[in-house]
Write an enzyme that holds these catalytic residues in place. Structure first.
Site, PDB file in Angstrom:
ATOM      1  N   GLU A 304       0.828  -1.215   0.000  1.00  0.00           N
ATOM      2  CA  GLU A 304       0.000   0.000   0.000  1.00  0.00           C
ATOM      3  C   GLU A 304       0.861   1.264   0.000  1.00  0.00           C
ATOM      4  O   GLU A 304       0.435   2.297  -0.488  1.00  0.00           O
ATOM      5  CB  GLU A 304      -0.937   0.025   1.222  1.00  0.00           C
ATOM      6  N   HIS A 348       9.727 -25.953   1.039  1.00  0.00           N
ATOM      7  CA  HIS A 348       9.127 -27.054   0.273  1.00  0.00           C
ATOM      8  C   HIS A 348       8.007 -26.516  -0.599  1.00  0.00           C
ATOM      9  O   HIS A 348       7.050 -27.217  -0.910  1.00  0.00           O
ATOM     10  CB  HIS A 348       8.614 -28.128   1.238  1.00  0.00           C
ATOM     11  N   LYS A 456     -13.740   0.016  -3.310  1.00  0.00           N
ATOM     12  CA  LYS A 456     -14.681   0.569  -2.322  1.00  0.00           C
ATOM     13  C   LYS A 456     -15.732   1.420  -3.039  1.00  0.00           C
ATOM     14  O   LYS A 456     -16.921   1.294  -2.778  1.00  0.00           O
ATOM     15  CB  LYS A 456     -13.935   1.470  -1.332  1.00  0.00           C
TER      16      LYS A 456
HETATM   17  O1  PA5 Z   1      -3.274   1.548   5.726  1.00  0.00           O
HETATM   18  C1  PA5 Z   1      -4.440   1.916   5.646  1.00  0.00           C
HETATM   19  O2  PA5 Z   1      -4.787   3.079   5.943  1.00  0.00           O
HETATM   20  C2  PA5 Z   1      -5.547   0.982   5.206  1.00  0.00           C
HETATM   21  O3  PA5 Z   1      -5.091  -0.248   4.829  1.00  0.00           O
HETATM   22  C3  PA5 Z   1      -6.544   0.799   6.332  1.00  0.00           C
HETATM   23  O4  PA5 Z   1      -5.884   0.274   7.449  1.00  0.00           O
HETATM   24  C4  PA5 Z   1      -7.697  -0.139   5.973  1.00  0.00           C
HETATM   25  O5  PA5 Z   1      -8.269   0.228   4.743  1.00  0.00           O
HETATM   26  C5  PA5 Z   1      -8.775  -0.103   7.059  1.00  0.00           C
HETATM   27  O6  PA5 Z   1      -9.262   1.200   7.199  1.00  0.00           O
HETATM   28  P1  PA5 Z   1     -10.049   1.688   8.457  1.00  0.00           P
HETATM   29  O7  PA5 Z   1      -9.190   1.529   9.669  1.00  0.00           O
HETATM   30  O8  PA5 Z   1     -10.367   3.111   8.154  1.00  0.00           O
HETATM   31  O9  PA5 Z   1     -11.277   0.830   8.564  1.00  0.00           O
END
Ligand code: PA5
Length: 489
Positions: A304, A348, A456
């Site tokens: 990410e 493995h 989303k």
């Molecule tokens: O790193 C991030 O910001 C995202 O991966 C969030 O952790 C994830 O989308 C969950 O979001 P939230 O805590 O707003 O539910």
């Protein structure tokens, strides 16, 4: 406390030949790297910039002692009263907890009471839309003996939201009017649907829906040392020891000399290997079953943070603080792909491809010097007789390094004296700093995740969520999913 060491030998051409990094490669990138290090340092030193740009995680180890004491107190209260704690959250609001649970609690923690000492069983849910797991859990837990912690920074994410709606109704039915006293919400201090719900419920009953904040400037995947603290307090992990480890790593990773800074060196060497040797896959392979979920946490961190479509455009606002925008005229569409694995199981499995398959990977091993316990193989006369499991694990790790290095394939090893709160905190912080620095080297924004919005938005559009922008709606309607029956066999 003995510190983590980093062995980068097998990333260099002196050890692995043409696929390794040469002194010339280092000399070429160093001027750019020094500028990046200076930039990162400047942002981390400025509280306003840290919060605005999403780097507040870098100083979480300095959190107010009174706040930590409050978290301990709450953790103790929950531990003392309940047999089960169900956490609901996804992504950054889940992976850190899972990694901590597996690394810092005994294996089979939920199964055996003596292992838990006086702490409750821990269940992590709301990280999927699969109905089967939550269904089984709610059928088997007793509401009166269960505390629920819902974690969502935005307070809007579908998975924890859906799970929480169900769990809330289950608690209400099983506990009655005061069910809200068995709920803790961890969310943004001001905004989002979860925060609004907390405020509504607290007006009805001040003791219900207690809340803890995910601090401003702390993104989900960087939030373990913030939202994860209550979990650590409940299961009895020493948060002070954890923060001492983070602080030690902060100091090491704040060194200006890049060649001595472990996080900067790690990022720099991987960037060279990515740019010049086309090593686009990053495999993290701890030789410890308890660190496998830490490797899963790392996958989110790297994917990410660094997998981005556009370069970053830096503008300076009137307040003198930078603003980072996606530079739509400068396509990046890159970022190393992380893969989580574990030694020795995956020797493995993926290891065949690591040694002989496409030469596009860098492996990072984690070697644990001292396990919490050890086992000796009984009997006489066999090759394995009298050997300890830990010595075989160490040998397997060394053998894996050798197998890769002798094929000229880059790898490095993080040497952890033991899996303790101190070292685990240091390890996570090391990866966070390395990722932030790699973001600088790539000139991208490592602290947003616009790519996650695509699915989303599509779901929200189809679910009829109010407020979807015209731009998003027309993007979805003008590029519908096309299914040619010819290709559905
Ligand atoms: O790193 C991030 O910001 C995202 O991966 C969030 O952790 C994830 O989308 C969950 O979001 P939230 O805590 O707003 O539910």
């Amino acid at each position: 406390m003995e510190a983590i060491k980093f062995d980068f030998n097998n990333l260099f051409s002196a050890s692995i030949g043409v696929h390794g990094v040469s002194q010339q490669d280092i000399d070429e990138i160093l001027p750019e790297a020094r500028l990046c290090a200076g930039h990162l340092k400047k942002i981390i030193a400025n509280p306003q910039a840290r919060i605005k740009l999403g780097l507040q995680w870098a100083v979480l180890f300095e959190q107010d002692k009174e706040e930590i004491a409050k978290i301990y107190k709450l953790g103790k209260e929950i531990s003392g009263k309940y047999e089960n704690v169900v956490f609901l959250g996804i992504g950054g609001s889940y992976l850190g907890l899972k990694a901590a649970q597996d690394a810092l609690c005994a294996p089979y923690y939920n199964e055996f009471k003596p292992l838990r000492k006086k702490s409750p069983r821990i269940y992590l849910e709301g990280n999927n839309l699969d109905p089967d797991t939550l269904q089984v859990l709610l059928k088997n837990l007793k509401p009166k003996q269960t505390f629920v912690i819902v974690i969502s920074k935005s307070g809007e994410t579908t998975e924890p939201k859906a799970a929480f709606a169900l769990v809330e109704a289950w608690l209400k039915k099983g506990v009655g009017k005061k069910y809200g006293r068995q709920i803790l919400a961890i969310t943004d201090p001001q905004s989002g649907a979860l925060r609004a719900k907390v405020e509504r419920e607290q007006k009805k009953d001040a003791l219900s829906f207690r809340a803890l904040p995910i601090l401003k400037g702390v993104g989900g995947r960087f939030s373990e040392f913030n939202m994860g603290l209550i979990h650590l307090a409940i299961v009895g992990v020493n948060i002070r020891e954890l923060f001492a480890g983070v602080k030690e790593m902060f100091n090491r990773c704040s060194q200006d000399d890049i060649l001595k800074n472990p996080a900067y060196m790690y990022a720099l060497l991987h960037t060279i290997l990515y740019r010049k040797k086309a090593k686009s896959l990053a495999i993290l392979m701890p030789f410890s079953q308890t660190l496998k979920s830490t490797a899963d946490w790392y996958v989110q961190l790297l994917a990410e943070s660094l997998g981005k479509k556009y370069h970053r455009k830096v503008e300076v606002g009137i307040d003198g603080v930078e603003n980072w925008l996606a530079d739509k005229e400068s396509l990046f569409s890159k970022g190393r792909t992380p893969i989580s694995a574990a030694g020795t199981n995956d020797l493995h499995s993926i290891q065949q491809n690591n040694v002989e398959g496409e030469d596009n990977k860098v492996l990072t091993f984690i070697r644990v010097e001292k396990f919490r316990t050890d086992l000796k193989i009984p009997g006489k006369g066999d090759l394995l007789s009298g050997k300890s499991f830990s010595s075989l694990m160490h040998l397997a790790q060394e053998a894996t390094e050798w197998a890769l290095a002798s094929e000229g394939r880059p790898n490095c090893t993080i040497i952890m004296p033991k899996v303790s709160a101190y070292n685990w905190g240091a390890l996570l912080f090391f990866f966070e700093m390395a990722t932030a620095f790699e973001g600088e080297l790539l000139n991208i924004n490592a602290f947003d995740q616009p790519g996650v919005e695509g699915y989303k938005n599509y779901m929200y559009y189809k679910l009829g969520k109010p407020g979807i922008s015209q731009e998003i709606a027309s993007e979805i309607t003008s590029h519908p999913l096309v299914k040619n029956p010819k290709y559905i066999l």
